[in-house]
Design an enzyme around this catalytic site. Structure first.
Site, PDB file in Angstrom:
ATOM      1  N   HIS A 118       0.844  -1.207   0.000  1.00 59.42           N
ATOM      2  CA  HIS A 118       0.000   0.000   0.000  1.00 59.42           C
ATOM      3  C   HIS A 118       0.877   1.254   0.000  1.00 59.42           C
ATOM      4  CE1 HIS A 118      -3.162  -2.511   2.356  1.00 59.42           C
ATOM      5  NE2 HIS A 118      -3.669  -2.307   1.147  1.00 59.42           N
ATOM      6  N   LYS A 125     -15.537  -8.228   3.796  1.00 55.01           N
ATOM      7  CA  LYS A 125     -14.434  -8.576   4.705  1.00 55.01           C
ATOM      8  C   LYS A 125     -14.783  -8.214   6.143  1.00 55.01           C
ATOM      9  CE  LYS A 125     -10.717  -7.606   1.368  1.00 55.01           C
ATOM     10  NZ  LYS A 125      -9.676  -6.612   1.026  1.00 55.01           N
ATOM     11  N   ARG A 134      -1.946  -6.268  -8.342  1.00 51.64           N
ATOM     12  CA  ARG A 134      -0.800  -7.185  -8.247  1.00 51.64           C
ATOM     13  C   ARG A 134      -0.884  -8.337  -9.218  1.00 51.64           C
ATOM     14  NH1 ARG A 134      -2.275  -8.313  -2.174  1.00 51.64           N
ATOM     15  NH2 ARG A 134      -4.176  -8.398  -3.401  1.00 51.64           N
ATOM     16  N   SER A 181      -2.856  -7.460   3.108  1.00 55.83           N
ATOM     17  CA  SER A 181      -3.294  -7.340   4.503  1.00 55.83           C
ATOM     18  C   SER A 181      -3.766  -8.688   5.028  1.00 55.83           C
ATOM     19  CB  SER A 181      -4.444  -6.335   4.615  1.00 55.83           C
ATOM     20  OG  SER A 181      -4.036  -5.063   4.191  1.00 55.83           O
TER      21      SER A 181
HETATM   22  O1  PNS Z   1      -8.623  -2.871   0.367  1.00 50.81           O
HETATM   23  P1  PNS Z   1      -9.894  -3.363  -0.261  1.00 50.81           P
HETATM   24  O2  PNS Z   1     -10.703  -4.208   0.688  1.00 50.81           O
HETATM   25  O3  PNS Z   1      -9.658  -4.054  -1.578  1.00 50.81           O
HETATM   26  O4  PNS Z   1     -10.752  -2.028  -0.601  1.00 50.81           O
HETATM   27  C1  PNS Z   1     -12.046  -2.125  -1.159  1.00 50.81           C
HETATM   28  C2  PNS Z   1     -12.812  -0.812  -0.929  1.00 50.81           C
HETATM   29  C3  PNS Z   1     -12.900  -0.519   0.568  1.00 50.81           C
HETATM   30  C4  PNS Z   1     -12.083   0.336  -1.624  1.00 50.81           C
HETATM   31  C5  PNS Z   1     -14.235  -0.983  -1.543  1.00 50.81           C
HETATM   32  O5  PNS Z   1     -14.877  -2.068  -0.934  1.00 50.81           O
HETATM   33  C6  PNS Z   1     -15.071   0.288  -1.404  1.00 50.81           C
HETATM   34  O6  PNS Z   1     -14.952   1.197  -2.200  1.00 50.81           O
HETATM   35  N1  PNS Z   1     -15.928   0.328  -0.339  1.00 50.81           N
HETATM   36  C7  PNS Z   1     -16.797   1.467  -0.085  1.00 50.81           C
HETATM   37  C8  PNS Z   1     -18.210   1.183  -0.584  1.00 50.81           C
HETATM   38  C9  PNS Z   1     -18.335   1.449  -2.078  1.00 50.81           C
HETATM   39  O7  PNS Z   1     -18.131   2.550  -2.553  1.00 50.81           O
HETATM   40  N2  PNS Z   1     -18.712   0.401  -2.837  1.00 50.81           N
HETATM   41  C10 PNS Z   1     -18.943   0.537  -4.285  1.00 50.81           C
HETATM   42  C11 PNS Z   1     -17.764   0.081  -5.095  1.00 50.81           C
HETATM   43  S1  PNS Z   1     -17.867  -1.645  -5.415  1.00 50.81           S
END
Ligand code: PNS
Length: 164
Positions: free
Chosen positions: A17, A41, A92, A130
């Site tokens: 990150h 998650k 990745r 993570s």
């Molecule tokens: O580190 P991650 O878990 O891959 O991040 C994913 C994240 C948190 C960026 C994604 O789940 C997110 O944008 N969550 C907020 C809710 C949202 O906007 N959802 C619509 C996009 S699918």
């Protein structure tokens, strides 16, 4: 001023990150590193703990144009409030790419003014995630090669407090 968001669960923030954030900081004037909820998650660390650790890391890396924060809601809504023109994500692998494509498509449907910028992770970070950190932590292994040194003790302390 060009503003971007680097969104994620950051549960916890890893060296992979950090590399993406540092590269985004070179491309944009201001970068919000934002903890958002991923409903698929279950998190190990609280949102406050994650933001606190990110603040320490950004300070240590001297990334003065990056701010750590959290938001309860959709990424596109945070981006709008922050006047961000882009969201930056690291990829990745092919499976990451497929997931990012789906997420970018949805975000684009919700707000087509927000660009998704994909940065390719460095080859040495391909196995860093993570979830790997959480797994190693759960079995008492050494996480010091995977997360910024400055938060290793915080991660262990928060993890042990959680189990107490
Ligand atoms: O580190 P991650 O878990 O891959 O991040 C994913 C994240 C948190 C960026 C994604 O789940 C997110 O944008 N969550 C907020 C809710 C949202 O906007 N959802 C619509 C996009 S699918």
């Amino acid at each position: 001023m060009r503003i971007a968001v680097v969104p994620g669960s950051f549960d916890p923030i890893t060296i992979a990150h950090c590399d993406i954030i540092a590269r985004a900081a070179k491309l944009f004037d201001l970068v919000y590193v934002c903890v958002l909820a991923n409903i698929n998650k279950r998190s190990m660390f609280t949102s406050e703990q994650r933001v606190g650790m990110m603040q320490k890391v950004l300070k240590d890396m001297k990334l003065d144009n990056c701010k750590a924060t959290s938001y309860e809601g959709l990424l596109i809504d945070f981006a709008k409030e922050a006047s961000a023109v882009a969201t930056v994500r690291g990829v990745r692998s092919i499976s990451d790419y497929e997931a990012e494509l789906a997420m970018a498509d949805i975000n684009n449907k919700l707000n087509n003014a927000l660009e998704t910028v994909i940065l390719l992770s460095r080859p040495e970070h391909r196995a860093v995630s993570s979830s790997v950190v959480r797994e190693i932590l759960a079995f008492g292994g050494d996480i010091s090669e995977l997360v910024p040194m400055i938060i290793v003790d915080d991660i262990k302390a928060y993890y042990n407090r959680k189990d107490a």
